[in-house]
Scaffold this active site. Structure first.
Site, PDB file in Angstrom:
ATOM      1  N   GLY A   1      50.040  -9.151   8.706  1.00 30.15           N
ATOM      2  CA  GLY A   1      49.303  -8.378   8.064  1.00 30.15           C
ATOM      3  C   GLY A   1      47.858  -8.478   9.003  1.00 30.15           C
ATOM      4  O   GLY A   1      47.595  -7.411   9.639  1.00 30.15           O
TER       5      GLY A   1
ATOM      6  N   TYR B   1      49.570 -25.668   1.483  1.00 30.65           N
ATOM      7  CA  TYR B   1      49.090 -24.695   2.508  1.00 30.65           C
ATOM      8  C   TYR B   1      47.713 -24.912   3.011  1.00 30.65           C
ATOM      9  O   TYR B   1      47.424 -25.228   3.999  1.00 30.65           O
ATOM     10  CB  TYR B   1      49.136 -23.382   1.809  1.00 30.65           C
ATOM     11  CG  TYR B   1      48.419 -22.268   2.665  1.00 30.65           C
ATOM     12  CD1 TYR B   1      48.676 -21.904   3.894  1.00 30.65           C
ATOM     13  CD2 TYR B   1      47.172 -21.721   1.927  1.00 30.65           C
ATOM     14  CE1 TYR B   1      47.981 -20.875   4.473  1.00 30.65           C
ATOM     15  CE2 TYR B   1      46.681 -20.571   2.781  1.00 30.65           C
ATOM     16  CZ  TYR B   1      47.055 -20.321   3.862  1.00 30.65           C
ATOM     17  OH  TYR B   1      46.365 -19.079   4.441  1.00 30.65           O
TER      18      TYR B   1
ATOM     19  N   LYS C   1      46.194 -26.326   6.655  1.00 31.67           N
ATOM     20  CA  LYS C   1      45.197 -25.970   7.505  1.00 31.67           C
ATOM     21  C   LYS C   1      43.987 -26.950   8.081  1.00 31.67           C
ATOM     22  O   LYS C   1      43.316 -26.965   8.869  1.00 31.67           O
ATOM     23  CB  LYS C   1      44.498 -24.861   6.690  1.00 31.67           C
ATOM     24  CG  LYS C   1      45.295 -23.383   6.659  1.00 31.67           C
ATOM     25  CD  LYS C   1      45.637 -22.961   7.767  1.00 31.67           C
ATOM     26  CE  LYS C   1      46.533 -21.549   7.745  1.00 31.67           C
ATOM     27  NZ  LYS C   1      46.812 -20.883   8.835  1.00 31.67           N
TER      28      LYS C   1
ATOM     29  N   SER D   1      41.262 -11.266   3.826  1.00 29.36           N
ATOM     30  CA  SER D   1      41.154 -10.222   4.890  1.00 29.36           C
ATOM     31  C   SER D   1      42.335  -9.254   4.370  1.00 29.36           C
ATOM     32  O   SER D   1      43.372  -9.270   4.765  1.00 29.36           O
ATOM     33  CB  SER D   1      41.236 -10.610   6.299  1.00 29.36           C
ATOM     34  OG  SER D   1      40.823  -9.859   7.194  1.00 29.36           O
TER      35      SER D   1
HETATM   36  P1  NAI Z   1      51.199 -13.050   7.331  1.00 26.84           P
HETATM   37  O1  NAI Z   1      51.839 -14.009   6.340  1.00 26.84           O
HETATM   38  O2  NAI Z   1      51.263 -11.714   7.134  1.00 26.84           O
HETATM   39  O3  NAI Z   1      51.517 -13.040   8.778  1.00 26.84           O
HETATM   40  C1  NAI Z   1      51.850 -14.689   9.438  1.00 26.84           C
HETATM   41  C2  NAI Z   1      52.849 -14.190  10.590  1.00 26.84           C
HETATM   42  O4  NAI Z   1      53.363 -15.567  11.033  1.00 26.84           O
HETATM   43  C3  NAI Z   1      54.162 -13.309  10.084  1.00 26.84           C
HETATM   44  O5  NAI Z   1      54.254 -12.457  10.901  1.00 26.84           O
HETATM   45  C4  NAI Z   1      55.238 -14.598  10.319  1.00 26.84           C
HETATM   46  O6  NAI Z   1      56.301 -13.884  10.641  1.00 26.84           O
HETATM   47  C5  NAI Z   1      54.800 -15.500  11.078  1.00 26.84           C
HETATM   48  N1  NAI Z   1      55.395 -16.946  11.155  1.00 26.84           N
HETATM   49  C6  NAI Z   1      55.863 -17.452  10.006  1.00 26.84           C
HETATM   50  N2  NAI Z   1      56.306 -18.644  10.261  1.00 26.84           N
HETATM   51  C7  NAI Z   1      56.413 -18.474  11.714  1.00 26.84           C
HETATM   52  C8  NAI Z   1      57.051 -19.547  12.766  1.00 26.84           C
HETATM   53  N3  NAI Z   1      57.665 -20.696  12.224  1.00 26.84           N
HETATM   54  N4  NAI Z   1      57.030 -19.298  14.040  1.00 26.84           N
HETATM   55  C9  NAI Z   1      56.553 -18.173  14.645  1.00 26.84           C
HETATM   56  N5  NAI Z   1      55.772 -17.331  13.483  1.00 26.84           N
HETATM   57  C10 NAI Z   1      55.694 -17.525  12.083  1.00 26.84           C
HETATM   58  O7  NAI Z   1      49.616 -13.438   7.041  1.00 26.84           O
HETATM   59  P2  NAI Z   1      48.561 -12.947   7.595  1.00 26.84           P
HETATM   60  O8  NAI Z   1      47.725 -12.578   6.112  1.00 26.84           O
HETATM   61  O9  NAI Z   1      48.430 -11.975   8.725  1.00 26.84           O
HETATM   62  O10 NAI Z   1      47.578 -13.959   8.077  1.00 26.84           O
HETATM   63  C11 NAI Z   1      47.242 -14.612   9.408  1.00 26.84           C
HETATM   64  C12 NAI Z   1      46.953 -15.841   9.353  1.00 26.84           C
HETATM   65  O11 NAI Z   1      45.495 -16.063   8.930  1.00 26.84           O
HETATM   66  C13 NAI Z   1      47.499 -16.851   8.812  1.00 26.84           C
HETATM   67  O12 NAI Z   1      47.632 -18.160   9.291  1.00 26.84           O
HETATM   68  C14 NAI Z   1      46.957 -17.304   7.351  1.00 26.84           C
HETATM   69  O13 NAI Z   1      47.130 -18.559   6.864  1.00 26.84           O
HETATM   70  C15 NAI Z   1      45.535 -16.852   7.652  1.00 26.84           C
HETATM   71  N6  NAI Z   1      44.633 -16.378   6.615  1.00 26.84           N
HETATM   72  C16 NAI Z   1      44.892 -15.093   6.311  1.00 26.84           C
HETATM   73  C17 NAI Z   1      43.999 -14.617   5.163  1.00 26.84           C
HETATM   74  C18 NAI Z   1      44.177 -13.111   4.765  1.00 26.84           C
HETATM   75  O14 NAI Z   1      43.396 -12.890   3.770  1.00 26.84           O
HETATM   76  N7  NAI Z   1      45.163 -12.493   5.044  1.00 26.84           N
HETATM   77  C19 NAI Z   1      42.930 -15.545   4.559  1.00 26.84           C
HETATM   78  C20 NAI Z   1      43.030 -16.900   5.284  1.00 26.84           C
HETATM   79  C21 NAI Z   1      43.781 -17.426   6.160  1.00 26.84           C
HETATM   80  C1  15L Z   2      44.608 -17.124   2.325  1.00 26.43           C
HETATM   81  O1  15L Z   2      44.704 -18.177   2.921  1.00 26.43           O
HETATM   82  C2  15L Z   2      45.958 -16.248   2.421  1.00 26.43           C
HETATM   83  O2  15L Z   2      46.660 -16.367   3.698  1.00 26.43           O
HETATM   84  C3  15L Z   2      45.879 -15.006   2.025  1.00 26.43           C
HETATM   85  O3  15L Z   2      47.248 -14.473   1.728  1.00 26.43           O
HETATM   86  C4  15L Z   2      44.831 -14.773   0.740  1.00 26.43           C
HETATM   87  O4  15L Z   2      45.755 -15.210  -0.492  1.00 26.43           O
HETATM   88  C5  15L Z   2      43.527 -15.356   1.033  1.00 26.43           C
HETATM   89  O5  15L Z   2      43.793 -16.696   1.628  1.00 26.43           O
HETATM   90  C6  15L Z   2      42.770 -15.559  -0.268  1.00 26.43           C
HETATM   91  O6  15L Z   2      42.243 -16.370  -0.553  1.00 26.43           O
HETATM   92  O7  15L Z   2      42.235 -14.527  -0.878  1.00 26.43           O
END
Ligand code: NAI
Ligand code: 15L
Length: 266
Positions: A13, A135, A139, A165
């Site tokens: 995302g 999780y 982090k 986000s």
């Molecule tokens: P997402 O789950 O949509 O994207 C994560 C990507 O990492 C996916 O495309 C997945 O295929 C890839 N991935 C998973 N395992 C893998 C592996 N073994 N090797 C290579 N790639 C791998 O998550 P999103 O929402 O895009 O978040 C991005 C980052 O930001 C993540 O690290 C997440 O923990 C962090 N984050 C996101 C938040 C949010 O609100 N979207 C909030 C807090 C942290």
């Molecule tokens: C995260 O760390 C997750 O990646 C995301 O999916 C959301 O759930 C976000 O935190 C949150 O706390 O809203």
């Protein structure tokens, strides 16, 4: 302009949100993910890489000056999955960064490092972590690992404790945690371009009236959010029920994450 910038997790995302926005910040944008990516544009390179594969990660990082690391498990999950992607994967990434002399990393940490702090508490970069699950714990490990690589090798990292986000806040909790995609981009660029980053922990939210995060210790990054969850406040209140104030998912910053996942199973 960064000569070659690596964006991991580019199919996710936030990766999809940042991909077009980072075009003007680097000459070449190297995109990687476990799953296939949309074909590269003229300024892009694509690599399908499992973060659990040390050799593949070494090749993925070669030639890059900086990394925006979004890849990995992004929600609560069984430990074996988190271990491979978020623990082993991060060790592989920083070892590759050391060998290939990467200067700076923006690490997508999470508010879930702090999930068991209460919503009536304001936390900063020195507040002790209280992860709300495997999780969040992974982090917290990433934050410590990146500090080790700064102390020993001088690789600078911004650990961005991202709130929530998404295009819009989805619920009342996200009125405090929301980070717009444009502010996410502003924050990443600030981390990549501030003259001296060091090892910094910064909370990633927009300019929301309600906030549990104090970023004064990261003032040197120069991040100035321009969006706010507040414009969605009335709509979010209208479509959501009053919360149960005795429920841990309401009391704690981590929200639903404090109750979900393998740790909840008997
Ligand atoms: P997402 O789950 O949509 O994207 C994560 C990507 O990492 C996916 O495309 C997945 O295929 C890839 N991935 C998973 N395992 C893998 C592996 N073994 N090797 C290579 N790639 C791998 O998550 P999103 O929402 O895009 O978040 C991005 C980052 O930001 C993540 O690290 C997440 O923990 C962090 N984050 C996101 C938040 C949010 O609100 N979207 C909030 C807090 C942290
Ligand atoms: C995260 O760390 C997750 O990646 C995301 O999916 C959301 O759930 C976000 O935190 C949150 O706390 O809203």
């Amino acid at each position: 302009m960064i000569p070659r910038l690596l964006l991991t997790g580019a199919a996710g995302g936030l990766g999809k949100a940042l991909r077009p926005r980072l075009k003007g910040d680097c000459h070449i944008l190297r995109l990687s993910d476990l799953v296939p990516l949309d074909p590269p544009a003229a300024h892009e390179e694509c690599m399908q890489v499992d973060l659990g594969d040390a050799d593949a990660v070494m090749k993925m990082v070669e030639g890059c000056e900086a990394i925006v690391h979004l890849g990995g498990i992004s929600v609560e999950a069984p430990w074996s999955h988190i271990l491979k992607a978020n623990i082993d994967g991060l060790v592989h990434l920083y070892e590759a960064a050391r060998i290939h002399k990467v200067r700076r990393v923006v690490f997508a940490s999470s508010n879930h490092v702090m999930g068991f702090h209460r919503q009536d508490q304001v936390v900063d970069a020195l507040t002790p972590p209280r992860p709300d699950g495997f999780y969040g714990l992974s982090k917290a490990f990433g934050e410590d690992l990146s500090r080790l690589y700064f102390d020993r090798y001088g690789i600078e990292t911004a650990c961005v404790r991202i709130g929530s986000s998404y295009p819009e806040p989805k619920d009342r909790r996200m009125l405090a945690t929301w980070l717009s995609y444009d502010d996410l981009h502003r924050l990443v660029v600030a981390c990549l371009t501030t003259p001296v980053l060091g090892h910094t922990i910064i909370y990633g939210t927009s300019d929301n009236a309600v906030s549990w995060y104090d970023n004064r210790l990261a003032h040197h990054v120069g991040y100035r959010p321009q969006d706010s969850a507040d414009v969605y406040r009335d709509a979010v209140y209208a479509r959501t029920k009053d919360p149960d104030l005795t429920d841990p998912t309401t009391l704690y910053q981590g929200g639903a994450f404090v109750k979900i996942g393998p740790l909840s199973e008997s």
